[in-house]
Write a protein that holds these residues in place. Structure first.
Motif, PDB file in Angstrom:
ATOM      1  N   ASN A 137      -0.529  10.630 -24.303  1.00 14.32           N
ATOM      2  CA  ASN A 137      -1.831  11.656 -22.832  1.00 14.32           C
ATOM      3  C   ASN A 137      -0.598  11.836 -21.659  1.00 14.32           C
ATOM      4  O   ASN A 137      -0.800  12.161 -20.739  1.00 14.32           O
ATOM      5  CB  ASN A 137      -2.725  10.592 -22.631  1.00 14.32           C
ATOM      6  CG  ASN A 137      -4.031  10.259 -23.186  1.00 14.32           C
ATOM      7  OD1 ASN A 137      -4.983  11.187 -23.202  1.00 14.32           O
ATOM      8  ND2 ASN A 137      -3.379   9.247 -24.015  1.00 14.32           N
ATOM      9  N   GLY A 138       0.812  11.441 -22.572  1.00 14.82           N
ATOM     10  CA  GLY A 138       1.993  12.406 -21.636  1.00 14.82           C
ATOM     11  C   GLY A 138       1.975  10.756 -20.176  1.00 14.82           C
ATOM     12  O   GLY A 138       2.951  11.716 -19.364  1.00 14.82           O
ATOM     13  N   VAL A 139       2.161   9.694 -20.141  1.00 11.06           N
ATOM     14  CA  VAL A 139       1.600   8.763 -19.067  1.00 11.06           C
ATOM     15  C   VAL A 139       3.310   8.318 -19.988  1.00 11.06           C
ATOM     16  O   VAL A 139       3.213   7.094 -20.658  1.00 11.06           O
ATOM     17  CB  VAL A 139       0.704   7.688 -19.443  1.00 11.06           C
ATOM     18  CG1 VAL A 139       1.075   6.947 -17.811  1.00 11.06           C
ATOM     19  CG2 VAL A 139      -0.158   8.550 -18.794  1.00 11.06           C
ATOM     20  N   LEU A 185      -1.157   0.278 -26.687  1.00 12.77           N
ATOM     21  CA  LEU A 185      -1.476   1.071 -25.247  1.00 12.77           C
ATOM     22  C   LEU A 185      -0.596   1.792 -25.639  1.00 12.77           C
ATOM     23  O   LEU A 185      -0.666   3.380 -24.288  1.00 12.77           O
ATOM     24  CB  LEU A 185      -1.104  -0.132 -24.501  1.00 12.77           C
ATOM     25  CG  LEU A 185      -1.320   0.020 -22.566  1.00 12.77           C
ATOM     26  CD1 LEU A 185      -2.710   1.126 -23.096  1.00 12.77           C
ATOM     27  CD2 LEU A 185      -1.132  -0.636 -22.045  1.00 12.77           C
ATOM     28  N   LEU A 186       1.051   1.361 -25.455  1.00 10.31           N
ATOM     29  CA  LEU A 186       2.406   2.514 -24.964  1.00 10.31           C
ATOM     30  C   LEU A 186       2.217   3.595 -25.839  1.00 10.31           C
ATOM     31  O   LEU A 186       2.210   5.000 -25.500  1.00 10.31           O
ATOM     32  CB  LEU A 186       3.467   1.951 -25.394  1.00 10.31           C
ATOM     33  CG  LEU A 186       3.961   0.840 -24.082  1.00 10.31           C
ATOM     34  CD1 LEU A 186       5.311  -0.211 -24.915  1.00 10.31           C
ATOM     35  CD2 LEU A 186       4.613   1.539 -23.078  1.00 10.31           C
ATOM     36  N   GLN A 187       1.857   3.430 -27.635  1.00 12.63           N
ATOM     37  CA  GLN A 187       1.364   5.031 -28.097  1.00 12.63           C
ATOM     38  C   GLN A 187       0.521   5.618 -27.425  1.00 12.63           C
ATOM     39  O   GLN A 187       0.407   6.356 -27.638  1.00 12.63           O
ATOM     40  CB  GLN A 187       1.146   4.326 -30.025  1.00 12.63           C
ATOM     41  CG  GLN A 187       2.353   3.193 -30.620  1.00 12.63           C
ATOM     42  CD  GLN A 187       1.905   3.175 -31.184  1.00 12.63           C
ATOM     43  OE1 GLN A 187       0.704   3.059 -32.110  1.00 12.63           O
ATOM     44  NE2 GLN A 187       3.267   2.625 -32.086  1.00 12.63           N
ATOM     45  N   VAL A 188      -0.675   4.760 -27.081  1.00 13.23           N
ATOM     46  CA  VAL A 188      -2.064   5.805 -26.099  1.00 13.23           C
ATOM     47  C   VAL A 188      -1.054   6.487 -24.983  1.00 13.23           C
ATOM     48  O   VAL A 188      -1.718   8.199 -25.484  1.00 13.23           O
ATOM     49  CB  VAL A 188      -2.745   4.915 -26.689  1.00 13.23           C
ATOM     50  CG1 VAL A 188      -4.079   5.778 -25.350  1.00 13.23           C
ATOM     51  CG2 VAL A 188      -3.300   4.398 -28.098  1.00 13.23           C
ATOM     52  N   GLN A 201      -7.673   6.228 -16.033  1.00 11.26           N
ATOM     53  CA  GLN A 201      -9.227   6.607 -17.243  1.00 11.26           C
ATOM     54  C   GLN A 201      -8.783   4.779 -17.965  1.00 11.26           C
ATOM     55  O   GLN A 201      -8.015   4.256 -18.559  1.00 11.26           O
ATOM     56  CB  GLN A 201      -9.181   7.171 -18.471  1.00 11.26           C
ATOM     57  CG  GLN A 201      -9.327   8.803 -17.468  1.00 11.26           C
ATOM     58  CD  GLN A 201     -10.484   8.863 -17.260  1.00 11.26           C
ATOM     59  OE1 GLN A 201     -11.213   8.448 -17.273  1.00 11.26           O
ATOM     60  NE2 GLN A 201     -10.893   9.196 -16.042  1.00 11.26           N
ATOM     61  N   PRO A 202     -10.116   4.333 -18.386  1.00 13.97           N
ATOM     62  CA  PRO A 202     -10.194   2.874 -19.148  1.00 13.97           C
ATOM     63  C   PRO A 202      -9.672   2.910 -20.491  1.00 13.97           C
ATOM     64  O   PRO A 202     -10.387   3.524 -21.111  1.00 13.97           O
ATOM     65  CB  PRO A 202     -11.237   2.138 -18.277  1.00 13.97           C
ATOM     66  CG  PRO A 202     -12.640   3.135 -18.021  1.00 13.97           C
ATOM     67  CD  PRO A 202     -11.455   4.174 -17.614  1.00 13.97           C
ATOM     68  N   VAL A 203      -8.602   1.518 -20.711  1.00 16.64           N
ATOM     69  CA  VAL A 203      -8.538   1.922 -22.853  1.00 16.64           C
ATOM     70  C   VAL A 203      -9.249   0.282 -22.672  1.00 16.64           C
ATOM     71  O   VAL A 203      -8.817  -0.355 -22.001  1.00 16.64           O
ATOM     72  CB  VAL A 203      -7.785   2.357 -22.951  1.00 16.64           C
ATOM     73  CG1 VAL A 203      -6.887   1.892 -23.993  1.00 16.64           C
ATOM     74  CG2 VAL A 203      -7.026   3.272 -22.767  1.00 16.64           C
ATOM     75  N   PRO A 204      -9.577  -0.481 -23.215  1.00 16.96           N
ATOM     76  CA  PRO A 204      -9.888  -1.212 -23.352  1.00 16.96           C
ATOM     77  C   PRO A 204      -8.512  -1.821 -24.577  1.00 16.96           C
ATOM     78  O   PRO A 204      -8.226  -1.620 -25.572  1.00 16.96           O
ATOM     79  CB  PRO A 204     -11.173  -0.794 -24.946  1.00 16.96           C
ATOM     80  CG  PRO A 204     -11.193  -0.275 -25.380  1.00 16.96           C
ATOM     81  CD  PRO A 204     -10.991   0.744 -24.443  1.00 16.96           C
ATOM     82  N   SER A 219      -1.240   4.442 -12.098  1.00 20.08           N
ATOM     83  CA  SER A 219      -1.820   4.346 -14.094  1.00 20.08           C
ATOM     84  C   SER A 219      -1.332   6.335 -14.573  1.00 20.08           C
ATOM     85  O   SER A 219      -1.582   6.227 -15.491  1.00 20.08           O
ATOM     86  CB  SER A 219      -3.233   4.112 -14.075  1.00 20.08           C
ATOM     87  OG  SER A 219      -3.937   5.058 -13.759  1.00 20.08           O
ATOM     88  N   ARG A 220      -0.835   6.752 -12.942  1.00 18.67           N
ATOM     89  CA  ARG A 220      -0.572   8.157 -13.848  1.00 18.67           C
ATOM     90  C   ARG A 220       0.787   8.113 -14.051  1.00 18.67           C
ATOM     91  O   ARG A 220       1.389   9.202 -14.435  1.00 18.67           O
ATOM     92  CB  ARG A 220      -0.596   8.948 -12.528  1.00 18.67           C
ATOM     93  CG  ARG A 220      -2.386   9.391 -12.604  1.00 18.67           C
ATOM     94  CD  ARG A 220      -2.232  10.771 -11.112  1.00 18.67           C
ATOM     95  NE  ARG A 220      -3.983  10.401 -10.704  1.00 18.67           N
ATOM     96  CZ  ARG A 220      -5.104  10.148 -11.686  1.00 18.67           C
ATOM     97  NH1 ARG A 220      -4.728  11.899 -12.413  1.00 18.67           N
ATOM     98  NH2 ARG A 220      -6.459  10.472 -10.866  1.00 18.67           N
ATOM     99  N   THR A 221       1.695   7.229 -13.518  1.00 20.91           N
ATOM    100  CA  THR A 221       2.933   7.552 -14.069  1.00 20.91           C
ATOM    101  C   THR A 221       3.781   6.039 -14.845  1.00 20.91           C
ATOM    102  O   THR A 221       4.366   6.671 -16.176  1.00 20.91           O
ATOM    103  CB  THR A 221       4.090   6.359 -12.382  1.00 20.91           C
ATOM    104  OG1 THR A 221       3.625   7.282 -11.361  1.00 20.91           O
ATOM    105  CG2 THR A 221       5.527   6.749 -13.102  1.00 20.91           C
ATOM    106  N   VAL A 222       2.294   4.744 -15.102  1.00 20.70           N
ATOM    107  CA  VAL A 222       2.582   3.995 -16.559  1.00 20.70           C
ATOM    108  C   VAL A 222       1.359   3.549 -16.880  1.00 20.70           C
ATOM    109  O   VAL A 222       0.235   2.960 -16.259  1.00 20.70           O
ATOM    110  CB  VAL A 222       3.828   2.429 -16.150  1.00 20.70           C
ATOM    111  CG1 VAL A 222       4.939   3.694 -16.193  1.00 20.70           C
ATOM    112  CG2 VAL A 222       3.228   2.285 -15.130  1.00 20.70           C
ATOM    113  N   PRO A 223       1.252   3.195 -17.790  1.00 19.83           N
ATOM    114  CA  PRO A 223       0.206   2.319 -18.588  1.00 19.83           C
ATOM    115  C   PRO A 223       0.045   1.254 -17.249  1.00 19.83           C
ATOM    116  O   PRO A 223       0.918  -0.120 -17.607  1.00 19.83           O
ATOM    117  CB  PRO A 223      -0.237   1.743 -19.940  1.00 19.83           C
ATOM    118  CG  PRO A 223       1.014   2.217 -20.291  1.00 19.83           C
ATOM    119  CD  PRO A 223       1.855   3.041 -19.028  1.00 19.83           C
TER     120      PRO A 223
END
Length: 299
Positions: free
Chosen positions: A139-141, A132-135, A111-114, A44-48
């Motif tokens: 965050n640099g992911v 989700l991709l925008q968020v 970090q969790p995202v609803p 999750s540090r590379t892709v959501p």
């Protein structure tokens, strides 16, 4: 969401061999387990990462999961989908506090995202994935999984059978959370066609969702502990357990209650158990075991 989900036990413990950073190509859809989830957190540090919490007995899960998988594959490695069977992975179910399923959350840099709970239409899934991709980008992911290729949306898939007006009415009501309206629609269908399997399954699922709506698990457990022979208090906890995938706990609670009640007070408990058996499926080994115990208590 960060306060509601506790992944610290998974994040902080030493990685097992199964959790070491993967090498080579990675499929964009994976089955995640209690033992391998540390690897998912690292990815999750590379892709959501989208986490789909589901169960074999869950009807809405079977509607939603194929849609999520389809949208994930079309994104060509920009998103990873981690599928979690809550029955087989109780630690993850507890960590995400999955009180009802399907439940879909995302992880961005651990970090969790609803995202959403319950079955939602494909267009809404696409919109939430885009958000989700925008968020993630903020965050640099913004990575891509190695070996993944973007799939074009399939145009030639056979069209799904058109829903009858009452089935469509029930599904639309579920989408907006109006479970009472969905119950009425399914009851109308069954009044006309009592053997409609989809309506029977849908009615059982929606009744369960309606019953757990607004219930707090901790409060329900406290009330049940204070009144072990209070049928409604025990029903509330059993419903929450079933909705959260804790099938054996739900069955065990009601069977214990049935065994303790006088004969003239047992009927509602037996009827609720039979309804729950139908939700899970008569061939499920947990249902078979519970039915056997119920029969022994009856006779």
């Amino acid at each position: 969401m960060r306060g509601a989900v506790d992944l610290s036990s998974l994040r902080n413990r030493p990685a097992s061999p199964a959790e070491q950073a993967p090498t080579g190509d990675i499929d964009v859809v994976v089955d995640a387990t209690d033992e391998t989830f540390g690897q998912i957190l690292e990815l999750s540090r590379t892709v959501p990462v989208v986490v789909d919490l589901w169960a074999e007995w869950c009807g809405p899960c079977k509607q939603l999961s194929p849609i999520i998988e389809k949208v994930t594959r079309e994104l060509g490695g920009r998103v990873l989908l981690a599928k979690v069977d809550v029955d087989a992975n109780p630690q993850l179910a507890q960590s995400f506090r999955a009180q009802s399923i399907p439940m879909v959350v995302a992880l961005i840099a651990g970090q969790p995202v609803p995202m959403f709970t319950g079955a939602v239409p494909e267009q809404q899934v696409r919109e939430v994935f885009e958000q989700l991709l925008q968020v993630a980008a903020k965050n640099g992911v913004t990575g891509t999984l190695p070996g993944a290729t973007e799939e074009a949306p399939t145009e030639a898939e056979p069209a799904e059978p058109e829903l009858s007006p009452l089935h469509a009415e029930a599904f639309a009501a579920i989408e907006v959370g109006d479970y009472a309206a969905a119950i009425r629609a399914y009851e109308k269908i069954l009044a006309e066609t009592p053997r409609d399997a989809d309506a029977l399954a849908g009615l059982g699922q929606v009744r369960l969702l309606d019953r757990v709506q607004g219930l707090d698990l901790q409060q329900a457990r406290a009330a049940a502990a204070e009144a072990p022979l209070d049928t409604q208090a025990q029903f509330n906890v059993a419903d929450l357990d079933l909705a959260g995938g804790h099938v054996d706990d739900a069955f065990g609670r009601l069977l214990d209650l049935f065994a303790q009640l006088p004969a003239d007070q047992r009927t509602p408990v037996r009827e609720r158990l039979v309804e729950m058996f139908g939700l899970i499926g008569v061939d499920d080994p947990r249902v078979v075991a519970a039915r056997n115990r119920l029969s022994s208590l009856l006779f």
